[in-house]
Write a protein that holds these residues in place. Structure first.
Motif, PDB file in Angstrom:
ATOM      1  N   THR A  28     -78.216 -31.995  73.644  1.00 30.49           N
ATOM      2  CA  THR A  28     -78.075 -31.429  72.302  1.00 30.49           C
ATOM      3  C   THR A  28     -79.398 -31.042  71.654  1.00 30.49           C
ATOM      4  O   THR A  28     -79.413 -30.297  70.681  1.00 30.49           O
ATOM      5  CB  THR A  28     -77.366 -32.426  71.364  1.00 30.49           C
ATOM      6  OG1 THR A  28     -78.158 -33.609  71.249  1.00 30.49           O
ATOM      7  CG2 THR A  28     -75.979 -32.757  71.865  1.00 30.49           C
ATOM      8  N   GLY A  29     -80.498 -31.594  72.181  1.00 32.08           N
ATOM      9  CA  GLY A  29     -81.791 -31.352  71.549  1.00 32.08           C
ATOM     10  C   GLY A  29     -81.962 -32.156  70.266  1.00 32.08           C
ATOM     11  O   GLY A  29     -82.824 -31.855  69.448  1.00 32.08           O
ATOM     12  N   LYS A  30     -81.150 -33.177  70.100  1.00 33.80           N
ATOM     13  CA  LYS A  30     -81.209 -34.033  68.904  1.00 33.80           C
ATOM     14  C   LYS A  30     -81.823 -35.372  69.284  1.00 33.80           C
ATOM     15  O   LYS A  30     -81.731 -35.814  70.420  1.00 33.80           O
ATOM     16  CB  LYS A  30     -79.798 -34.280  68.345  1.00 33.80           C
ATOM     17  CG  LYS A  30     -78.954 -33.053  68.140  1.00 33.80           C
ATOM     18  CD  LYS A  30     -79.347 -32.299  66.915  1.00 33.80           C
ATOM     19  CE  LYS A  30     -78.392 -31.130  66.696  1.00 33.80           C
ATOM     20  NZ  LYS A  30     -78.912 -30.147  65.808  1.00 33.80           N
ATOM     21  N   SER A  31     -82.412 -36.040  68.301  1.00 34.90           N
ATOM     22  CA  SER A  31     -82.996 -37.355  68.541  1.00 34.90           C
ATOM     23  C   SER A  31     -81.903 -38.422  68.521  1.00 34.90           C
ATOM     24  O   SER A  31     -80.781 -38.178  68.063  1.00 34.90           O
ATOM     25  CB  SER A  31     -84.027 -37.678  67.459  1.00 34.90           C
ATOM     26  OG  SER A  31     -83.375 -37.855  66.211  1.00 34.90           O
ATOM     27  N   LYS A  32     -82.246 -39.614  68.994  1.00 35.55           N
ATOM     28  CA  LYS A  32     -81.299 -40.733  68.958  1.00 35.55           C
ATOM     29  C   LYS A  32     -80.884 -41.026  67.524  1.00 35.55           C
ATOM     30  O   LYS A  32     -79.711 -41.286  67.243  1.00 35.55           O
ATOM     31  CB  LYS A  32     -81.929 -41.990  69.556  1.00 35.55           C
ATOM     32  CG  LYS A  32     -82.102 -41.955  71.042  1.00 35.55           C
ATOM     33  CD  LYS A  32     -82.731 -43.262  71.514  1.00 35.55           C
ATOM     34  CE  LYS A  32     -83.083 -43.211  72.977  1.00 35.55           C
ATOM     35  NZ  LYS A  32     -83.705 -44.446  73.449  1.00 35.55           N
ATOM     36  N   ALA A  33     -81.858 -40.966  66.618  1.00 35.20           N
ATOM     37  CA  ALA A  33     -81.567 -41.254  65.206  1.00 35.20           C
ATOM     38  C   ALA A  33     -80.587 -40.234  64.627  1.00 35.20           C
ATOM     39  O   ALA A  33     -79.648 -40.591  63.909  1.00 35.20           O
ATOM     40  CB  ALA A  33     -82.858 -41.266  64.401  1.00 35.20           C
ATOM     41  N   THR A  34     -80.797 -38.964  64.948  1.00 38.63           N
ATOM     42  CA  THR A  34     -79.904 -37.915  64.438  1.00 38.63           C
ATOM     43  C   THR A  34     -78.497 -38.091  64.989  1.00 38.63           C
ATOM     44  O   THR A  34     -77.519 -38.030  64.239  1.00 38.63           O
ATOM     45  CB  THR A  34     -80.448 -36.524  64.788  1.00 38.63           C
ATOM     46  OG1 THR A  34     -81.728 -36.372  64.173  1.00 38.63           O
ATOM     47  CG2 THR A  34     -79.523 -35.422  64.305  1.00 38.63           C
ATOM     48  N   LEU A  35     -78.402 -38.321  66.291  1.00 37.42           N
ATOM     49  CA  LEU A  35     -77.077 -38.546  66.875  1.00 37.42           C
ATOM     50  C   LEU A  35     -76.414 -39.770  66.254  1.00 37.42           C
ATOM     51  O   LEU A  35     -75.215 -39.761  65.976  1.00 37.42           O
ATOM     52  CB  LEU A  35     -77.175 -38.706  68.393  1.00 37.42           C
ATOM     53  CG  LEU A  35     -77.483 -37.436  69.183  1.00 37.42           C
ATOM     54  CD1 LEU A  35     -77.670 -37.757  70.660  1.00 37.42           C
ATOM     55  CD2 LEU A  35     -76.398 -36.398  69.010  1.00 37.42           C
ATOM     56  N   GLY A  36     -77.181 -40.816  66.030  1.00 36.09           N
ATOM     57  CA  GLY A  36     -76.656 -42.027  65.401  1.00 36.09           C
ATOM     58  C   GLY A  36     -76.114 -41.762  64.014  1.00 36.09           C
ATOM     59  O   GLY A  36     -75.108 -42.346  63.601  1.00 36.09           O
ATOM     60  N   ARG A  37     -76.776 -40.877  63.267  1.00 33.63           N
ATOM     61  CA  ARG A  37     -76.296 -40.535  61.917  1.00 33.63           C
ATOM     62  C   ARG A  37     -74.943 -39.833  61.955  1.00 33.63           C
ATOM     63  O   ARG A  37     -74.165 -39.947  61.018  1.00 33.63           O
ATOM     64  CB  ARG A  37     -77.319 -39.641  61.214  1.00 33.63           C
ATOM     65  CG  ARG A  37     -78.571 -40.368  60.808  1.00 33.63           C
ATOM     66  CD  ARG A  37     -79.526 -39.437  60.039  1.00 33.63           C
ATOM     67  NE  ARG A  37     -80.827 -40.048  59.992  1.00 33.63           N
ATOM     68  CZ  ARG A  37     -81.885 -39.678  60.715  1.00 33.63           C
ATOM     69  NH1 ARG A  37     -81.792 -38.654  61.541  1.00 33.63           N
ATOM     70  NH2 ARG A  37     -83.031 -40.298  60.594  1.00 33.63           N
ATOM     71  N   TYR A  38     -74.679 -39.111  63.024  1.00 35.60           N
ATOM     72  CA  TYR A  38     -73.404 -38.397  63.120  1.00 35.60           C
ATOM     73  C   TYR A  38     -72.221 -39.345  63.229  1.00 35.60           C
ATOM     74  O   TYR A  38     -71.105 -38.975  62.893  1.00 35.60           O
ATOM     75  CB  TYR A  38     -73.393 -37.444  64.312  1.00 35.60           C
ATOM     76  CG  TYR A  38     -74.349 -36.283  64.191  1.00 35.60           C
ATOM     77  CD1 TYR A  38     -74.603 -35.676  62.970  1.00 35.60           C
ATOM     78  CD2 TYR A  38     -74.993 -35.784  65.316  1.00 35.60           C
ATOM     79  CE1 TYR A  38     -75.477 -34.608  62.856  1.00 35.60           C
ATOM     80  CE2 TYR A  38     -75.874 -34.715  65.220  1.00 35.60           C
ATOM     81  CZ  TYR A  38     -76.110 -34.135  63.992  1.00 35.60           C
ATOM     82  OH  TYR A  38     -76.974 -33.076  63.903  1.00 35.60           O
ATOM     83  N   TYR A  39     -72.443 -40.553  63.724  1.00 40.55           N
ATOM     84  CA  TYR A  39     -71.318 -41.487  63.812  1.00 40.55           C
ATOM     85  C   TYR A  39     -71.509 -42.762  63.001  1.00 40.55           C
ATOM     86  O   TYR A  39     -70.667 -43.654  63.039  1.00 40.55           O
ATOM     87  CB  TYR A  39     -70.940 -41.809  65.265  1.00 40.55           C
ATOM     88  CG  TYR A  39     -72.038 -42.330  66.165  1.00 40.55           C
ATOM     89  CD1 TYR A  39     -72.406 -43.658  66.144  1.00 40.55           C
ATOM     90  CD2 TYR A  39     -72.673 -41.480  67.060  1.00 40.55           C
ATOM     91  CE1 TYR A  39     -73.391 -44.142  66.996  1.00 40.55           C
ATOM     92  CE2 TYR A  39     -73.655 -41.953  67.914  1.00 40.55           C
ATOM     93  CZ  TYR A  39     -74.010 -43.286  67.876  1.00 40.55           C
ATOM     94  OH  TYR A  39     -74.980 -43.761  68.715  1.00 40.55           O
TER      95      TYR A  39
END
Length: 152
Positions: A28-39
């Motif tokens: 996705t090109g997203k960081s772990k933190a960004t992905l974590g915010r999505y859920y």
């Protein structure tokens, strides 16, 4: 948060964990933190949802289309998940599809005959009939695709 928010966030988490966090970041090109915010279910992230292009990239690699099926369920849509993921064009053609169709229909009728012998179709028998029906449906889809290919 919208009423569907927690449901979508739960399925987003399932999707990311299915693929693996490191691989999800790469895809996705997203960081772990960004992905974590999505859920995350924290109030400050209540209005953050995973973008649809990220869902598409992750679901291509996942074992199941978690978010797509959740969206379908929220809208009263039933999906049929085909575990086959062909990497090459389907072999054969309409003739082989007709043979496969005949064989699948025969298997469905055999299952039905066995299931109805006692006058009652049990839950287990219904699941077997459903499995055969879905296999028959897939043969019809393959046949449709072959016929469309021949039109060109």
């Amino acid at each position: 948060m919208p009423s569907f928010g927690p449901y979508l966030k739960k399925h987003t988490e399932l999707l990311v964990k299915d693929v693996g966090i490191e691989k999800a970041c790469e895809l996705t090109g997203k960081s772990k933190a960004t992905l974590g915010r999505y859920y995350a279910d924290h109030d400050e992230h209540a209005d953050r949802f995973i973008p649809v292009d990220a869902v598409a990239a992750l679901e291509q690699e996942s074992s199941y289309p978690h978010v797509t099926s959740a969206l379908a369920e929220l809208n009263g849509i039933t999906l049929s998940f085909d575990k086959r993921r062909d990497n090459e064009p389907r072999k054969g053609g309409v003739n082989s599809d007709v043979v496969a169709l005949s064989q699948r229909f025969a298997m469905l009728m055999a299952e039905y005959h066995q299931s109805i012998q006692d006058g009652v179709i049990t839950g287990n028998e219904a699941r077997r009939l459903l499995r055969e029906t879905l296999a028959l449906q897939q043969v019809l889809v393959d046949m449709k695709l072959h016929l469309e290919d021949e039109q060109v």
